[in-house]
Write a protein that holds these residues in place. Structure first.
Motif, mmCIF file in Angstrom:
data_model
loop_
_atom_site.group_PDB
_atom_site.id
_atom_site.type_symbol
_atom_site.label_atom_id
_atom_site.label_comp_id
_atom_site.label_asym_id
_atom_site.label_seq_id
_atom_site.Cartn_x
_atom_site.Cartn_y
_atom_site.Cartn_z
ATOM 1 N N ALA A 61 0.781 -1.236 0.000
ATOM 2 C CA ALA A 61 0.000 0.000 0.000
ATOM 3 C C ALA A 61 0.811 1.283 0.000
ATOM 4 C CB ALA A 61 -0.923 0.003 1.224
ATOM 5 N N LEU A 62 2.090 1.229 -0.360
ATOM 6 C CA LEU A 62 2.927 2.417 -0.257
ATOM 7 C C LEU A 62 3.656 2.721 -1.558
ATOM 8 C CD1 LEU A 62 4.418 1.657 3.252
ATOM 9 C CD2 LEU A 62 2.681 3.378 2.723
ATOM 10 N N VAL A 63 3.830 4.010 -1.837
ATOM 11 C CA VAL A 63 4.459 4.443 -3.079
ATOM 12 C C VAL A 63 5.953 4.143 -3.077
ATOM 13 C CG1 VAL A 63 5.048 6.445 -4.490
ATOM 14 C CG2 VAL A 63 2.733 6.218 -3.566
ATOM 15 N N ARG A 64 6.659 4.615 -2.066
ATOM 16 C CA ARG A 64 8.117 4.508 -2.091
ATOM 17 C C ARG A 64 8.615 3.053 -2.086
ATOM 18 N NH1 ARG A 64 11.120 9.182 -0.417
ATOM 19 N NH2 ARG A 64 12.290 8.012 1.143
ATOM 20 N N PRO A 65 8.053 2.151 -1.265
ATOM 21 C CA PRO A 65 8.492 0.752 -1.354
ATOM 22 C C PRO A 65 8.209 0.114 -2.712
ATOM 23 C CG PRO A 65 7.452 1.153 0.758
ATOM 24 C CD PRO A 65 7.222 2.371 -0.075
ATOM 25 N N SER A 66 7.245 0.661 -3.450
ATOM 26 C CA SER A 66 6.964 0.081 -4.770
ATOM 27 C C SER A 66 8.115 0.318 -5.743
ATOM 28 C CB SER A 66 5.661 0.653 -5.338
ATOM 29 O OG SER A 66 5.824 1.978 -5.830
ATOM 30 N N TYR A 67 8.926 1.350 -5.506
ATOM 31 C CA TYR A 67 10.126 1.547 -6.316
ATOM 32 C C TYR A 67 11.175 0.487 -6.005
ATOM 33 C CZ TYR A 67 8.599 6.201 -7.914
ATOM 34 O OH TYR A 67 7.927 7.239 -8.499
ATOM 35 N N ASP A 68 11.244 0.058 -4.734
ATOM 36 C CA ASP A 68 12.222 -0.952 -4.328
ATOM 37 C C ASP A 68 11.808 -2.351 -4.767
ATOM 38 O OD1 ASP A 68 13.730 1.021 -3.042
ATOM 39 O OD2 ASP A 68 12.595 0.789 -1.173
ATOM 40 N N ASP A 69 10.500 -2.612 -4.807
ATOM 41 C CA ASP A 69 10.011 -3.955 -5.151
ATOM 42 C C ASP A 69 8.816 -3.852 -6.093
ATOM 43 O OD1 ASP A 69 9.521 -6.654 -5.268
ATOM 44 O OD2 ASP A 69 8.557 -6.757 -3.292
ATOM 45 N N GLY A 128 2.126 2.579 10.160
ATOM 46 C CA GLY A 128 2.641 2.164 8.872
ATOM 47 C C GLY A 128 3.912 2.910 8.510
ATOM 48 N N ALA A 129 4.798 2.220 7.821
ATOM 49 C CA ALA A 129 6.054 2.831 7.405
ATOM 50 C C ALA A 129 5.815 3.850 6.300
ATOM 51 C CB ALA A 129 7.019 1.752 6.912
ATOM 52 N N ASP A 130 6.581 4.927 6.351
ATOM 53 C CA ASP A 130 6.618 5.876 5.237
ATOM 54 C C ASP A 130 5.271 6.541 4.976
ATOM 55 O OD1 ASP A 130 8.471 7.033 3.466
ATOM 56 O OD2 ASP A 130 7.625 5.921 1.784
ATOM 57 N N ARG A 131 4.548 6.821 6.065
ATOM 58 C CA ARG A 131 3.276 7.533 5.971
ATOM 59 C C ARG A 131 3.323 8.728 6.917
ATOM 60 N NH1 ARG A 131 -1.589 5.408 4.621
ATOM 61 N NH2 ARG A 131 -2.486 5.794 6.675
ATOM 62 N N ALA A 166 13.109 17.388 4.311
ATOM 63 C CA ALA A 166 14.033 16.300 4.004
ATOM 64 C C ALA A 166 15.018 16.747 2.935
ATOM 65 C CB ALA A 166 13.256 15.076 3.537
ATOM 66 N N GLU A 167 16.270 16.308 3.074
ATOM 67 C CA GLU A 167 17.310 16.667 2.133
ATOM 68 C C GLU A 167 17.516 15.560 1.106
ATOM 69 O OE1 GLU A 167 20.781 17.525 4.371
ATOM 70 O OE2 GLU A 167 19.930 19.292 5.366
ATOM 71 N N GLY A 168 18.121 15.935 -0.014
ATOM 72 C CA GLY A 168 18.460 14.950 -1.028
ATOM 73 C C GLY A 168 17.315 14.681 -1.985
ATOM 74 N N PRO A 169 17.593 13.987 -3.094
ATOM 75 C CA PRO A 169 16.551 13.671 -4.090
ATOM 76 C C PRO A 169 15.539 12.687 -3.524
ATOM 77 C CG PRO A 169 18.597 12.520 -4.605
ATOM 78 C CD PRO A 169 18.918 13.457 -3.481
ATOM 79 N N GLN A 170 14.296 12.846 -3.942
ATOM 80 C CA GLN A 170 13.211 11.988 -3.494
ATOM 81 C C GLN A 170 12.528 11.360 -4.710
ATOM 82 O OE1 GLN A 170 12.616 11.548 -0.212
ATOM 83 N NE2 GLN A 170 14.243 12.999 0.298
ATOM 84 N N PRO A 171 12.016 10.109 -4.595
ATOM 85 C CA PRO A 171 11.265 9.516 -5.706
ATOM 86 C C PRO A 171 10.037 10.355 -6.041
ATOM 87 C CG PRO A 171 11.818 7.861 -4.054
ATOM 88 C CD PRO A 171 12.159 9.198 -3.458
ATOM 89 N N HIS A 172 9.608 10.271 -7.288
ATOM 90 C CA HIS A 172 8.459 11.060 -7.732
ATOM 91 C C HIS A 172 7.200 10.681 -6.975
ATOM 92 C CE1 HIS A 172 4.823 11.760 -10.161
ATOM 93 N NE2 HIS A 172 5.431 12.886 -10.503
ATOM 94 N N GLU A 173 6.495 11.697 -6.472
ATOM 95 C CA GLU A 173 5.158 11.532 -5.922
ATOM 96 C C GLU A 173 4.322 12.706 -6.403
ATOM 97 O OE1 GLU A 173 4.585 9.849 -1.833
ATOM 98 O OE2 GLU A 173 6.646 10.518 -1.579
#
Length: 374
Positions: free
Chosen positions: A91-99, A199-202, A293-300
């Motif tokens: 159910a999460l955007v960022r983990p979907s980039y990893d898997d 939940g993680a990353d929410r 937050a610093e640094g590049p972030q995945p697209h949302e």
């Protein structure tokens, strides 16, 4: 008006019952007197509302993977549900980039498995497949998305939810057209929030962790706009939709539905953080710090709103809580949990408060027995 008697003794399957929304839904259904079977992996966080509220004591708790068709089919076949709520997902955007492979396998093929299991099980009357507000092809426009907008998604999670919508529509047209077939609808809610979410990353769970640990919260996109709503608002919509699907005139309801807040409650991430931090400070005296937050972030997506006109007009559903009240409920739940109150009792108390409101779906307090509550 919702018929509370509909849920008393009703056999219901909830996939994803160990997750945040699934645990709230399981407690709500048990409170209304339903017989609930849950199918899910282990709780996705530690702590979890499922464990703290001892949900496993109240439902038939089956652990299984959506990708395991045989296990899922056996569970559905044994439970013989009349209503199915399909919430289980990655159910999460960022983990979907990893898997991405696991995300598509769970959210797309998992939905295929669930609907095929329903197809093979007699007695199912209504199925609500819960996808996401992110199932739409997001064009970053200012207008809220309606149910007939194109499906899509930039990231694997959003695309997988658009695919799940297409799968649901294909099964409905191919296998569920007979008069006695299950009626299948999809539900697209906004960003649901509430007490007991780790939940993680929410955003809200990250904020709660910041509150508990006393460490600053790092915001990825403080200007991003989302359709925020309390979890009970969305769940009330799912229940009302299932009830209509199972009714004698439910066939027209077998389609996609948005359940989102009023447009005034589509607020930025920064607004949510400021409001919750202020209420926490007023409640406890503790200060919550946050930084960018610093640094590049995945697209949302930076802008996302839902148009729930159809649900308001045809189902009679509408939100009960303004967003500020929703934040107050989250702060109250978190404060009482930290003070040592029983999380199940706190959750059921908020369910009672919600049911007692001049609620959109015609809910009234069911005055359940102490056994159902505790």
């Amino acid at each position: 008006m919702t018929d509370l008697a509909f849920w008393r003794g009703r056999r219901v399957v909830v996939t994803g019952h160990t997750g945040f929304k699934g645990a709230w839904l399981s407690l709500l259904l048990r409170h209304l007197g339903a017989e609930v079977t849950g199918y899910a992996l282990e709780p996705p966080s530690e702590p979890s509302l499922f464990d703290l509220a001892r949900v496993a004591e109240l439902v038939r708790d089956v652990r299984g993977d959506l990708r395991d068709l045989d296990c899922l089919y056996t569970t559905i076949d044994t439970a013989r549900p009349e209503v199915v709520f399909h919430l289980a997902a990655q159910a999460l955007v960022r983990p979907s980039y990893d898997d991405p492979v696991g995300t598509f396998a769970t959210n797309v093929q998992g939905t295929v498995h669930l609907l095929d299991a329903v197809r093979r099980t007699p007695g199912v009357r209504a199925v609500v497949v819960v996808t996401s507000d992110k199932c739409y092809e997001n064009r970053e426009w200012i207008w809220p998305y309606r149910e007939d907008e194109a499906m899509g998604g930039h990231d694997p999670y959003s695309a997988s939810k658009g695919c799940a919508e297409l799968v649901t529509a294909a099964f409905r047209r191919s296998f569920f057209t007979d008069a006695d077939a299950p009626r299948v609808a999809s539900a697209r809610a906004g960003n649901v929030v509430g007490g007991g979410d780790w939940g993680a990353d929410r955003l809200v769970p990250d904020l709660v962790r910041s509150i508990v640990s006393g460490t600053p919260l790092h915001l990825r996109s403080p200007g991003a706009v989302r359709p925020w709503q309390h979890v009970l608002e969305a769940l009330a919509g799912y229940l009302l939709l299932a009830e209509r699907l199972a009714g004698p005139d439910g066939a027209p309801c077998a389609e996609g539905w948005n359940f989102g807040p009023s447009q005034d409650d589509a607020r930025t991430v920064g607004w949510i953080v400021e409001r919750m931090a202020r209420r926490w400070r007023e409640t406890t005296g503790n200060v919550v710090e946050h930084t960018r937050a610093e640094g590049p972030q995945p697209h949302e997506a930076s802008l996302l709103r839902l148009d729930a006109t159809k649900a308001r007009s045809l189902l009679g559903w509408r939100p009960c809580l303004e967003l500020g009240e929703c934040i107050d409920w989250i702060v109250d739940w978190t404060h009482r949990w930290r003070a040592g109150d029983d999380p199940r009792a706190v959750t059921l108390e908020q369910i009672e408060r919600f049911l007692a409101l001049d609620a959109s779906a015609g809910f009234e307090s069911p005055n359940r027995t102490s056994e159902a509550k505790h």
